[in-house]
Write a protein that holds these residues in place. Sequence first.
Motif, PDB file in Angstrom:
ATOM      1  N   LEU A 229       3.161   5.294   1.377  1.00 33.83           N
ATOM      2  CA  LEU A 229       4.610   5.499   1.547  1.00 33.83           C
ATOM      3  C   LEU A 229       5.371   4.268   1.055  1.00 33.83           C
ATOM      4  CD1 LEU A 229       4.996   7.174   5.073  1.00 33.83           C
ATOM      5  CD2 LEU A 229       4.865   8.298   2.840  1.00 33.83           C
TER       6      LEU A 229
ATOM      7  N   VAL B 252      -1.640   5.703   5.085  1.00 37.39           N
ATOM      8  CA  VAL B 252      -0.346   6.386   4.926  1.00 37.39           C
ATOM      9  C   VAL B 252       0.766   5.357   4.743  1.00 37.39           C
ATOM     10  CG1 VAL B 252       1.343   7.894   6.045  1.00 37.39           C
ATOM     11  CG2 VAL B 252      -1.095   8.424   6.205  1.00 37.39           C
ATOM     12  N   GLY B 253       0.742   4.308   5.544  1.00 39.45           N
ATOM     13  CA  GLY B 253       1.763   3.274   5.422  1.00 39.45           C
ATOM     14  C   GLY B 253       1.786   2.658   4.037  1.00 39.45           C
TER      15      GLY B 253
ATOM     16  N   HIS C 270       9.322  19.687   1.991  1.00 40.89           N
ATOM     17  CA  HIS C 270       8.440  19.793   0.816  1.00 40.89           C
ATOM     18  C   HIS C 270       9.048  20.873  -0.077  1.00 40.89           C
ATOM     19  CE1 HIS C 270       4.501  17.913   2.446  1.00 40.89           C
ATOM     20  NE2 HIS C 270       5.498  17.521   3.194  1.00 40.89           N
TER      21      HIS C 270
ATOM     22  N   ASP D  96      11.411  16.610  22.382  1.00 41.58           N
ATOM     23  CA  ASP D  96      12.255  16.546  21.188  1.00 41.58           C
ATOM     24  C   ASP D  96      13.063  15.257  21.194  1.00 41.58           C
ATOM     25  OD1 ASP D  96      11.661  18.984  19.841  1.00 41.58           O
ATOM     26  OD2 ASP D  96      12.779  20.068  21.386  1.00 41.58           O
TER      27      ASP D  96
ATOM     28  N   TYR E  76      11.346  20.007   9.872  1.00 44.48           N
ATOM     29  CA  TYR E  76      10.076  19.726   9.223  1.00 44.48           C
ATOM     30  C   TYR E  76      10.344  18.760   8.071  1.00 44.48           C
ATOM     31  CZ  TYR E  76       7.309  23.468  11.390  1.00 44.48           C
ATOM     32  OH  TYR E  76       6.617  24.259  12.277  1.00 44.48           O
ATOM     33  N   GLU E  77       9.388  17.907   7.788  1.00 43.80           N
ATOM     34  CA  GLU E  77       9.503  17.060   6.598  1.00 43.80           C
ATOM     35  C   GLU E  77       9.675  17.983   5.405  1.00 43.80           C
ATOM     36  OE1 GLU E  77       7.289  13.096   5.464  1.00 43.80           O
ATOM     37  OE2 GLU E  77       5.911  14.773   5.325  1.00 43.80           O
TER      38      GLU E  77
ATOM     39  N   GLY F 201       7.526   2.780   5.115  1.00 44.35           N
ATOM     40  CA  GLY F 201       6.072   2.959   5.022  1.00 44.35           C
ATOM     41  C   GLY F 201       5.332   2.071   6.008  1.00 44.35           C
ATOM     42  N   ARG F 202       5.763   0.826   6.080  1.00 45.88           N
ATOM     43  CA  ARG F 202       5.121  -0.109   7.010  1.00 45.88           C
ATOM     44  C   ARG F 202       5.287   0.394   8.441  1.00 45.88           C
ATOM     45  NH1 ARG F 202       1.291  -3.102   8.201  1.00 45.88           N
ATOM     46  NH2 ARG F 202       1.585  -5.243   8.868  1.00 45.88           N
TER      47      ARG F 202
ATOM     48  N   HIS G 205      12.189  23.192  13.442  1.00 48.61           N
ATOM     49  CA  HIS G 205      11.244  23.605  14.472  1.00 48.61           C
ATOM     50  C   HIS G 205      11.922  24.585  15.424  1.00 48.61           C
ATOM     51  CE1 HIS G 205       7.936  20.922  13.461  1.00 48.61           C
ATOM     52  NE2 HIS G 205       8.875  20.129  13.003  1.00 48.61           N
ATOM     53  N   PRO G 206      11.171  25.541  15.982  1.00 41.37           N
ATOM     54  CA  PRO G 206      11.789  26.549  16.845  1.00 41.37           C
ATOM     55  C   PRO G 206      12.438  25.919  18.080  1.00 41.37           C
ATOM     56  CG  PRO G 206       9.374  26.685  16.944  1.00 41.37           C
ATOM     57  CD  PRO G 206       9.721  25.729  15.846  1.00 41.37           C
TER      58      PRO G 206
ATOM     59  N   LEU H   3      13.579  23.382   6.887  1.00 40.74           N
ATOM     60  CA  LEU H   3      12.952  24.208   7.913  1.00 40.74           C
ATOM     61  C   LEU H   3      13.080  23.467   9.242  1.00 40.74           C
ATOM     62  CD1 LEU H   3      11.325  26.862   7.553  1.00 40.74           C
ATOM     63  CD2 LEU H   3       9.257  25.460   7.557  1.00 40.74           C
TER      64      LEU H   3
ATOM     65  N   VAL I   1       5.821   3.532   9.555  1.00 39.29           N
ATOM     66  CA  VAL I   1       5.030   4.736   9.810  1.00 39.29           C
ATOM     67  C   VAL I   1       3.554   4.375   9.928  1.00 39.29           C
ATOM     68  CG1 VAL I   1       4.318   6.967   8.873  1.00 39.29           C
ATOM     69  CG2 VAL I   1       6.704   6.245   8.685  1.00 39.29           C
ATOM     70  N   GLY I   2       3.075   3.528   9.028  1.00 38.63           N
ATOM     71  CA  GLY I   2       1.669   3.124   9.081  1.00 38.63           C
ATOM     72  C   GLY I   2       1.322   2.482  10.413  1.00 38.63           C
TER      73      GLY I   2
ATOM     74  N   ALA J  19      -0.856  13.799   0.536  1.00 37.52           N
ATOM     75  CA  ALA J  19      -1.016  15.029  -0.230  1.00 37.52           C
ATOM     76  C   ALA J  19      -1.654  16.121   0.622  1.00 37.52           C
ATOM     77  CB  ALA J  19      -1.854  14.764  -1.471  1.00 37.52           C
TER      78      ALA J  19
ATOM     79  N   SER K 269      14.874  23.873  18.548  1.00 35.16           N
ATOM     80  CA  SER K 269      14.956  22.421  18.388  1.00 35.16           C
ATOM     81  C   SER K 269      15.871  22.149  17.205  1.00 35.16           C
ATOM     82  CB  SER K 269      13.542  21.886  18.115  1.00 35.16           C
ATOM     83  OG  SER K 269      13.574  20.615  17.511  1.00 35.16           O
ATOM     84  N   ASP K 270      16.355  20.914  17.049  1.00 34.75           N
ATOM     85  CA  ASP K 270      17.076  20.589  15.824  1.00 34.75           C
ATOM     86  C   ASP K 270      16.259  19.659  14.933  1.00 34.75           C
ATOM     87  OD1 ASP K 270      17.267  18.132  17.022  1.00 34.75           O
ATOM     88  OD2 ASP K 270      19.431  17.959  16.868  1.00 34.75           O
ATOM     89  N   THR K 271      14.967  19.501  15.239  1.00 31.49           N
ATOM     90  CA  THR K 271      14.105  18.630  14.445  1.00 31.49           C
ATOM     91  C   THR K 271      13.689  19.344  13.171  1.00 31.49           C
ATOM     92  OG1 THR K 271      13.252  17.712  16.507  1.00 31.49           O
ATOM     93  CG2 THR K 271      12.026  17.201  14.506  1.00 31.49           C
TER      94      THR K 271
ATOM     95  N   SER L 146       5.838  10.227  -1.377  1.00 25.60           N
ATOM     96  CA  SER L 146       6.698  10.946  -0.440  1.00 25.60           C
ATOM     97  C   SER L 146       5.963  11.280   0.845  1.00 25.60           C
ATOM     98  CB  SER L 146       7.176  12.265  -1.049  1.00 25.60           C
ATOM     99  OG  SER L 146       7.372  12.141  -2.418  1.00 25.60           O
TER     100      SER L 146
ATOM    101  N   HIS M 280       2.589  26.226   3.166  1.00 30.51           N
ATOM    102  CA  HIS M 280       3.644  26.219   2.157  1.00 30.51           C
ATOM    103  C   HIS M 280       3.561  27.492   1.318  1.00 30.51           C
ATOM    104  CE1 HIS M 280       5.141  22.172   2.820  1.00 30.51           C
ATOM    105  NE2 HIS M 280       3.917  21.905   3.200  1.00 30.51           N
TER     106      HIS M 280
ATOM    107  N   THR N 252      12.110   1.730   1.342  1.00 34.16           N
ATOM    108  CA  THR N 252      10.968   2.595   1.650  1.00 34.16           C
ATOM    109  C   THR N 252       9.708   1.805   1.992  1.00 34.16           C
ATOM    110  OG1 THR N 252       9.902   4.649   0.938  1.00 34.16           O
ATOM    111  CG2 THR N 252      10.027   2.910  -0.676  1.00 34.16           C
TER     112      THR N 252
ATOM    113  N   GLY O  98       6.058   4.211  -2.574  1.00 39.84           N
ATOM    114  CA  GLY O  98       6.903   5.233  -3.176  1.00 39.84           C
ATOM    115  C   GLY O  98       6.365   6.647  -3.099  1.00 39.84           C
TER     116      GLY O  98
END
Lengths: 448, 448
Positions: A198, A194-195, A44, B338, A41-42, B191-192, A34-35, A32, B194-195, A206, A37-39, A203, B34, B187, A201
């Motif tokens: 991730l 979050v760090g 899922h 962007d 969505y992560e 993770g590090r 973004h509108p 997916l 992004v955190g 949640a 844009s070429d970015t 993704s 989603h 990864t 392992g």
Amino acid sequence: MTTYPAKQHFVATAARLGADTGVILVYGSETLIHPDSDTEYEFHQNSNFYYLSGVAEPGFAAAYDIGTRTAILFVPHVSADEAVWIGVPPSLEEYRAAHGFDAAHYTKDISEVLGALKPSVVFTLPENASACNAYSLAPVEKLRAAVHEARVYKDDYEIEVMRRANQISSAAHVTLMREARQGMIETELRGRFVGLVLAQGCSYEAYGSIVAKGRNAAVLHYTKNNMALDDARDVVLVDAGGTFGNYASDITRTWPVGPKFTDNAREIYSIVLDMQKTVIEACAPLKQWEDMHMLAARVAAEGLLRLGILTGDIASIMANHVVGYFMPHGIGHLIGIDTHDVGGYPAGTERINKPGLRYLRARRQMQPRMVFTVEPGLYFVDAILAEAQATPSVAQFIDFDVVKHYRSVGGVRIEDNIVITESGNDNLTSECPKEIADVEALRASAYA
Amino acid sequence: MTTYPAKQHFVATAARLGADTGVILVYGSETLIHPDSDTEYEFHQNSNFYYLSGVAEPGFAAAYDIGTRTAILFVPHVSADEAVWIGVPPSLEEYRAAHGFDAAHYTKDISEVLGALKPSVVFTLPENASACNAYSLAPVEKLRAAVHEARVYKDDYEIEVMRRANQISSAAHVTLMREARQGMIETELRGRFVGLVLAQGCSYEAYGSIVAKGRNAAVLHYTKNNMALDDARDVVLVDAGGTFGNYASDITRTWPVGPKFTDNAREIYSIVLDMQKTVIEACAPLKQWEDMHMLAARVAAEGLLRLGILTGDIASIMANHVVGYFMPHGIGHLIGIDTHDVGGYPAGTERINKPGLRYLRARRQMQPRMVFTVEPGLYFVDAILAEAQATPSVAQFIDFDVVKHYRSVGGVRIEDNIVITESGNDNLTSECPKEIADVEALRASAYA
């Protein structure tokens, strides 16, 4: 770990469809953008598609021929030009073997492969209906209901993945308790969480993590996470879980900003812990989930009576759903590929329109292999307390002067994920401390 | 920081529209769910809407009356029931003041407010056309072109936000260089990273981070990030940046897994560093961006000739675009809200269909307040080298035996973000070390 049991999930789903012939055809999610844009969505994966394929990449499809029990994976073709940028992909045979399918073809050949099967009827999902409009389709709600009901019962593979999601997320909660210090910003804790997941392992988160200190914990869907932990007397509520192998974890811990709970916070925390442990002790096959909600409410009523927040007799308090004004949400929900997993209300079951209960996300009999969150809480939400005060049948049981004394606690929630077993249940979140002594030991180490 | 200059962005956009009257009406993004789930996608605001509003929340709209220079913010109404769950929102006046608008109304009143303005024409964006079909619309490409061109020139506020995004992300890159050790999984580094950026206030990764060790760096869009840094002789390429205040950063560093570069890696790294520093030195107003690409290619050709990877005369090497087989991507792109920002190809400009150049994301004259990435790289991609070998006009300049000697380096890229100034440019990524001695000092500290 072994191969994701995608074919077994097709078998379980077909059994619930009650059809002897026909083909199930489902499509995974596409990337997916973004509108304007070429970015991207992560990415899922569609949850139903993941359950039937074990594929976490975009652009795939899968089919299952019910009569011959043949599971077919459809793989997007990668051109030589694309491979220069993204690397050489696995072969069809490698994909087939890795995902435990009987056959694999390219997605460009779907109509040819389906045509050769000559299906009398094609079952697909509502979200794939337009992609399948060339076929004679069964009503799309049929497959949806069958997949949802199959997803309710987790097999050993799924339970072990969820245990791992809980272990990783529990370790991250422990790190926060061990490291967080007065003065930090809520978002620093979220970033650290979050760090950590991730790096181990997961993704992604949640769900949007909640890190809410003091009165922010009384905002049930608080997601700003932008305030400082400025007062050592506050508690901070951290509701955060990582998704590992496409399965969610959903864990809440509440702990003091300083090294110890204040007396007020400790009293509220003790009641919530009692609610949670009492419910977990009670969870077992054949019991009704809504009864777990009422059990938590009863333990809360007893505790709030002891503190003088409630007054009167417990039977009337329960009959008037007074605890629903302190725990406005449900006791917990099914969890799996989705955090709020499917199947909470089987066909014919309706919500109970009472305070607290009306937001309960499941009403069904517990059975082995179901995974639930158990997440009691007590909150002092001004708007809800004002509503209670304006409702005489409820207000008569509440001492609002005593409530004022506890208002600064904001909110407390404790949440674990449990799997129902033949004999009771197994706590997947057992590695995340919640006893007061353990929590305070971790908090003390943050200041050592 | 001061208020986001949303109204100034409306003014700048209207000036480029060349209209004296009419109303600009734009809608922000809604929360995205989603399929067959209640899980929300992480919210990202529509980039054009953010530029015109500075609002990073879902459900807003904004209008600008060109004739009276009046900027109007439209705010979604939150009911008392919803406020129980998400907290009491700011008032209309608080929103108006916080975002520097002249007026604020609820979104439910858009048609009433627009009706009162009696616009002769409404300008909107392609992505909002269906929401605006009640009005007499100008061709939607007009506003899109005007917003895109306005977004190319960053004001002081935007430059400072981008500097902060670069500072936060640079610090995270430094932490990785200081902490990463042989044996870690790619990864873990992602993770590090992004955190760290989330903890410092970034909203999300600006794009899917690439952490690619050894030969993985020869996969230009490598995103698996699942392999171990098992060989101390490898380099690891980390392309990662955080988005701060809705503005992206985009930074790449390449460093040895062990404490020091091998001789091979050092030779390739030195050429890439020379390419990058030469281009940054050259970036200044009135120069053409595609000339920067060719400048990098010339420095690369000289370096690869010294190593014996290329043979022959430099004029012929350049004329045959031989370096495009070692740097298949462009030298850099505009960056802003962007990561690959809008405006790279102004109307009438076309791509140059030559190796390397055909993927260049911008072709225009540099002007003050444009922000570009400068990201030269050299890669040993088997598929591209095979194509070179099969192309006699190119193969004659390459010694493939020498190439084999460097193949294990995989790929090297170094990427900074620069803003063009009146006198040249200002490097926003100045806090992220790239000199060999500095990089090796950080790597040595990881093993100290």
